[in-house]
Design an enzyme around this catalytic site. Structure first.
Site, PDB file in Angstrom:
ATOM      1  N   HIS A  80       1.185  -0.812   0.006  1.00  0.00           N
ATOM      2  CA  HIS A  80       0.000  -0.403  -0.021  1.00  0.00           C
ATOM      3  C   HIS A  80       1.450   0.961   0.276  1.00  0.00           C
ATOM      4  CE1 HIS A  80       0.560   1.357   4.581  1.00  0.00           C
ATOM      5  NE2 HIS A  80       0.170  -0.054   4.901  1.00  0.00           N
ATOM      6  N   ASP A  82      -0.354   4.491   0.750  1.00  0.00           N
ATOM      7  CA  ASP A  82      -0.552   5.126   1.718  1.00  0.00           C
ATOM      8  C   ASP A  82      -0.109   5.409   2.581  1.00  0.00           C
ATOM      9  OD1 ASP A  82      -2.334   3.524   2.477  1.00  0.00           O
ATOM     10  OD2 ASP A  82      -3.501   4.259   3.752  1.00  0.00           O
ATOM     11  N   ASP A 143       6.157   1.474   6.993  1.00  0.00           N
ATOM     12  CA  ASP A 143       4.986   1.003   6.524  1.00  0.00           C
ATOM     13  C   ASP A 143       3.967   1.987   5.368  1.00  0.00           C
ATOM     14  OD1 ASP A 143       2.056  -0.367   6.424  1.00  0.00           O
ATOM     15  OD2 ASP A 143       1.387   0.446   8.679  1.00  0.00           O
ATOM     16  N   GLU A 177      -5.138   2.238   2.463  1.00  0.00           N
ATOM     17  CA  GLU A 177      -4.980   0.829   2.854  1.00  0.00           C
ATOM     18  C   GLU A 177      -4.844   0.599   5.321  1.00  0.00           C
ATOM     19  OE1 GLU A 177      -3.635  -2.741   5.917  1.00  0.00           O
ATOM     20  OE2 GLU A 177      -2.869  -0.490   6.359  1.00  0.00           O
ATOM     21  N   GLU A 178      -4.805   2.223   5.317  1.00  0.00           N
ATOM     22  CA  GLU A 178      -4.249   2.238   6.648  1.00  0.00           C
ATOM     23  C   GLU A 178      -5.670   2.672   7.453  1.00  0.00           C
ATOM     24  OE1 GLU A 178      -2.022   1.974   8.450  1.00  0.00           O
ATOM     25  OE2 GLU A 178       0.089   1.941   7.369  1.00  0.00           O
ATOM     26  N   ASP A 200       3.710  -6.703   3.991  1.00  0.00           N
ATOM     27  CA  ASP A 200       3.994  -4.855   4.176  1.00  0.00           C
ATOM     28  C   ASP A 200       3.549  -5.472   5.942  1.00  0.00           C
ATOM     29  OD1 ASP A 200       1.991  -2.720   5.222  1.00  0.00           O
ATOM     30  OD2 ASP A 200       0.409  -3.261   5.026  1.00  0.00           O
ATOM     31  N   HIS A 382       3.423   3.268  12.481  1.00  0.00           N
ATOM     32  CA  HIS A 382       2.245   4.751  12.667  1.00  0.00           C
ATOM     33  C   HIS A 382       3.709   5.417  14.069  1.00  0.00           C
ATOM     34  CE1 HIS A 382      -0.998   1.822  11.540  1.00  0.00           C
ATOM     35  NE2 HIS A 382       0.534   2.062  10.156  1.00  0.00           N
TER      36      HIS A 382
HETATM   37 ZN   LIG Z   1       0.967  -1.114   6.501  1.00  0.00          ZN
END
Ligand SMILES: [Zn+2]
Length: 411
Positions: A80, A82, A143, A177-178, A200, A382
């Protein structure tokens, strides 16, 4: 510098943060900036069947099968574009720490932001390797731009090394995705792979084929407000009934006390007054029958309170969100076996852990595309303390190449 790292450093500085409140796809327009770059790079490297879904911001492409390998299954790789809304992704300044000494890393001297080994002891395992970090004011975006970079490096390598035999490969890059919407507009049919891997995960070796079974559950309590001075036998305080409901649930089946395969009821929010109180829960369990039991218990607790306070006092609404992909993946045991074997060949120990959440792969698996998850070499997702290991990322690119080769011969 290898292509994997070169790619990653380019992608990391592009802000692609998604936004759960925008209500459109892609949730933020800026995700197109990375999509466009990927399309250009795929064109430059000579990838085939490049499709850019300009409306929803998906990029698909192929690495054609080597001569003689046209009949083998089509293998997909998905990442992903994003980054998480949790921490800003604007102005990311990736920096490489060469031969990490195993000590605390000062991310930002001026703001006194330090990645401490006391807080993140697992980083000490990477002593002697090269780490990519930020200046402590943003996330890094490994990520999942590490996954994007690795897939792109793998594709370019195979396109420039025709002597390496492999079947047709499909590449997919997704937005959002997030915020849990990465598969909403994923075109499984156009993608056309027999099976795929999402790239991922976290540290080198991680392999995942299990997610939670998940449901959202809502409790609505209808109370009866009466002047407190004359409430005896008449008032039903909805706040207290909701509290009573929570006390009926198993105390230790709570995220605060669970790990591994232990499921839970999580009270996510509660709001209300004497007249009406609403509580939002999520219910999670890897095991399908325990998941069903938890949902049934939720409803039974509401029924008990209705017996006590009168029919219609409590409403319980339970809706499934997603399921453990393990069931769908069961007939495709070769995916995990081949990934584990390839990791071992690279000198990495495969670590299979249940995901305590969902993945795009879980949803894709139920959409007809079996899809376990591979590591990327990043960590502390994150977070402003996110980092990625250069050598791990390079090994993941090799892992993808090995998988392409393994699936180049008939199963
Ligand atoms: Zn991810």
């Amino acid at each position: 510098m290898t292509k994997t790292i070169w790619n990653f450093l380019q992608y990391a500085v592009i802000d692609t943060q998604s936004d759960e409140n925008s209500g459109v796809t892609p949730s933020t327009d800026k995700q197109h900036n990375l999509a466009k770059l990927l399309v250009r790079q795929l064109e430059e490297m000579g990838a085939d069947e490049i499709t850019y879904d300009k409306e929803c911001c998906y990029v698909y492409a192929s690495v054609p099968a080597s001569a003689g390998c046209e009949g083998v299954p089509v293998l997909g790789f998905i990442a992903h574009m994003d980054t998480s809304p949790a921490v800003t992704g604007a102005g990311v300044k990736p920096r490489i720490v060469e031969q990490y000494d195993g000590q605390d890393i000062v991310l930002n001297e001026e703001k006194n932001i330090v990645l401490r080994t006391a807080d993140f002891p697992e980083i000490k395992k990477l002593k002697g390797q090269d780490l990519i970090i930020t200046d402590g004011t943003t996330l890094l975006g490994a990520d999942d731009k590490a996954g994007v970079a690795e897939i792109m490096a793998m594709a370019e390598y195979l396109l420039t090394h025709p002597e390496i035999k492999h079947g047709k490969l499909r590449l997919g890059f997704t937005p959002d995705e997030e915020i849990g919407e990465g598969t909403d507009h994923f075109n499984v049919e156009l993608f056309g792979a027999d099976f795929a891997f999402t790239v991922d995960g976290g540290e080198l070796g991680e392999l995942e084929n299990e997610t939670f079974n998940a449901a959202g559950a809502k409790l609505i309590v209808h109370g009866r407000s009466v002047h407190p001075g004359s409430a005896k036998g008449k008032m039903i305080n909805a706040v207290l009934v909701a509290q009573e409901f929570q006390s009926l649930l198993p105390v230790f089946q709570n995220p605060m006390y669970t790990e591994g395969y232990e499921g839970f009821f999580h009270l996510d929010s509660i709001s209300g007054n004497v007249e009406k109180t609403t509580a939002e829960y999520i219910i999670r369990d890897h095991d399908k029958s325990l998941f069903e039991e938890k949902k049934a218990l939720f409803v039974k607790c509401a029924q008990f309170l209705n017996l006590k306070y009168g029919e219609g006092t409590v409403e319980a609404i339970v809706a499934d969100s997603y399921y453990n992909m393990k069931e769908v993946l069961a007939p495709y045991g070769h995916l995990m076996e081949n990934a584990a074997a390839a990791l071992k060949e690279l000198g990495a120990e495969p670590k299979v852990n249940p995901i305590r959440g969902g993945t795009d792969g879980a949803r894709l698996s139920y959409m007809g595309l079996p899809c376990p998850n591979l590591c990327t070499g990043g960590a502390n997702y994150h977070s402003r303390f996110e980092y990625a290991c250069v050598q791990s990322m390079e090994k993941v690119t090799e892992l993808l190449i090995k998988l392409a080769v393994k699936y180049g011969s008939p199963l």
